[in-house]
Scaffold this active site. Sequence first.
Site, PDB file in Angstrom:
ATOM      1  CD  GLN A 172      -3.098  -0.876   0.148  1.00 23.57           C
ATOM      2  OE1 GLN A 172      -3.174   0.133  -0.533  1.00 23.57           O
ATOM      3  NE2 GLN A 172      -3.976  -1.866   0.014  1.00 23.57           N
ATOM      4  CB  CYS A 214     -18.903 -12.400   4.743  1.00 19.50           C
ATOM      5  SG  CYS A 214     -20.405 -11.430   4.874  1.00 19.50           S
TER       6      CYS A 214
HETATM    7  N1  PMP Z   1      -0.810  -6.850   1.312  1.00 19.67           N
HETATM    8  C1  PMP Z   1      -1.543  -5.755   1.483  1.00 19.67           C
HETATM    9  C2  PMP Z   1      -1.145  -4.737   2.505  1.00 19.67           C
HETATM   10  C3  PMP Z   1      -2.698  -5.551   0.714  1.00 19.67           C
HETATM   11  O1  PMP Z   1      -3.430  -4.449   0.896  1.00 19.67           O
HETATM   12  C4  PMP Z   1      -3.055  -6.540  -0.236  1.00 19.67           C
HETATM   13  C5  PMP Z   1      -4.288  -6.400  -1.102  1.00 19.67           C
HETATM   14  N2  PMP Z   1      -5.461  -6.131  -0.392  1.00 19.67           N
HETATM   15  C6  PMP Z   1      -2.242  -7.668  -0.381  1.00 19.67           C
HETATM   16  C7  PMP Z   1      -1.137  -7.780   0.425  1.00 19.67           C
HETATM   17  C8  PMP Z   1      -2.560  -8.739  -1.375  1.00 19.67           C
HETATM   18  O2  PMP Z   1      -2.238  -8.302  -2.674  1.00 19.67           O
HETATM   19  P1  PMP Z   1      -2.680  -9.099  -3.968  1.00 19.67           P
HETATM   20  O3  PMP Z   1      -4.082  -8.707  -4.236  1.00 19.67           O
HETATM   21  O4  PMP Z   1      -1.731  -8.634  -5.038  1.00 19.67           O
HETATM   22  O5  PMP Z   1      -2.505 -10.545  -3.713  1.00 19.67           O
END
Ligand code: PMP
Length: 400
Positions: free
Chosen positions: A194, A340
């Site tokens: 992020q 959920c």
């Molecule tokens: N780590 C973090 C901090 C995320 O926000 C996310 C996605 N929500 C992921 C890992 C997983 O990433 P991906 O969708 O590429 O598998």
Amino acid sequence: MGGPCHTAPVQLVDVREIYLDYNASAPLDPRVVEEMLPVLTTGIGNASSAHRFGQRQAGAVELARDRVAALVGGTRSGVVFTAGATEANNLALRGAVEAAVPERKRLLISAVEHASVRRTARRLADGGLAKVDVIGVTPGGFVDLDVLNELLGPDVLMVSVMAANSETGVLNPVAEVAERVHAAGALLHCDATQRVGRLPFDMAAVGADLVSLSGHKICGPGGVGALVGTATTLRRLAPVIEGGGHERGLRSGSLNVAGIVGLGAAARIANDERATESARVGALRDRLVTTIQSRLAGVSQNGDTTRRLPNTANLRCDGADAEAVIANMDPVAASAGSACSTGTIEPSEVLVAMGLSREAAFESVRFSLGRFTTEADIEPATSRTVAAVDYVRAMLAEGT
Ligand code: PMP
């Protein structure tokens, strides 16, 4: 609270579609598509093949490798392409545990890590492959450095602390974590999914040994990401996906050339435009929050607001169930951190780990803005949110 999902949206105000859920997945930048198209339409061959077709594909992959390395302050040879950050996180944890000596098989993970870290660690612990301890967080959402100090010891193999939290945007003090982790002889894995592309992140400067990132969080394609390490760190991993020995033997499988090219293009754009984009998006986020708060009582922000991503705000709206608010905000998209599972809704584990009550967590909505959010989105998104919260509060107050 925590009952069945509210699904039927109620028409409250006329609004066009507005997407404020970039932390879940950011829209693909058309410039990324432009770079991917030639690979999809005329790119031929396996990037591992020696002939000219294969070598052209390999050349495109290597350019992307450079760009991804540049995004995180890594080196080209340290980039292992994966199918996203979930896989990168799995490779970091499982790979390190499998290759570790028996005396160093303990993992420390922060309580607010993504599920791909938390559940992987839990599975390793359940299978008796590693010991796992969870580092608590402060009410502001930061990893608690005192707890980290207490938990570190000579048996700790790796510590996994994310750079920025996906739900609150709170930024961890990664350099301070790294210093402590290295003093104990352990490795630091940092899920920077992020943070990269939104704020500067230099793995060498902060001392992260392994870094995870993902294409679809930086306006690149989904289903592609990377684990970036130093040469020494990568040698301390065992592969999770075994096969033809691609990606330094750590991630076998013919390369997803178009996806990798897209990830590289997204990394390049993010690197070039991050500073101006973050300032612009940060101002829009702040305006969204202050306007909502000026029109609604009982709205507070979750997590520290001084050290967080510029695009994210997590708002608690007292007395308004977030799932119901989100259903009634449609076609404005935001997100609730609840999940959920097996028919019942559980509150966000991140917010609960920060000390929020289940009730408060159920009343929290995450707004995440990004590259294609405009000034013109803020007023309609605000009025839709305000109307939805008013409506849900009124309905819940009536007990319907
Ligand atoms: N780590 C973090 C901090 C995320 O926000 C996310 C996605 N929500 C992921 C890992 C997983 O990433 P991906 O969708 O590429 O598998």
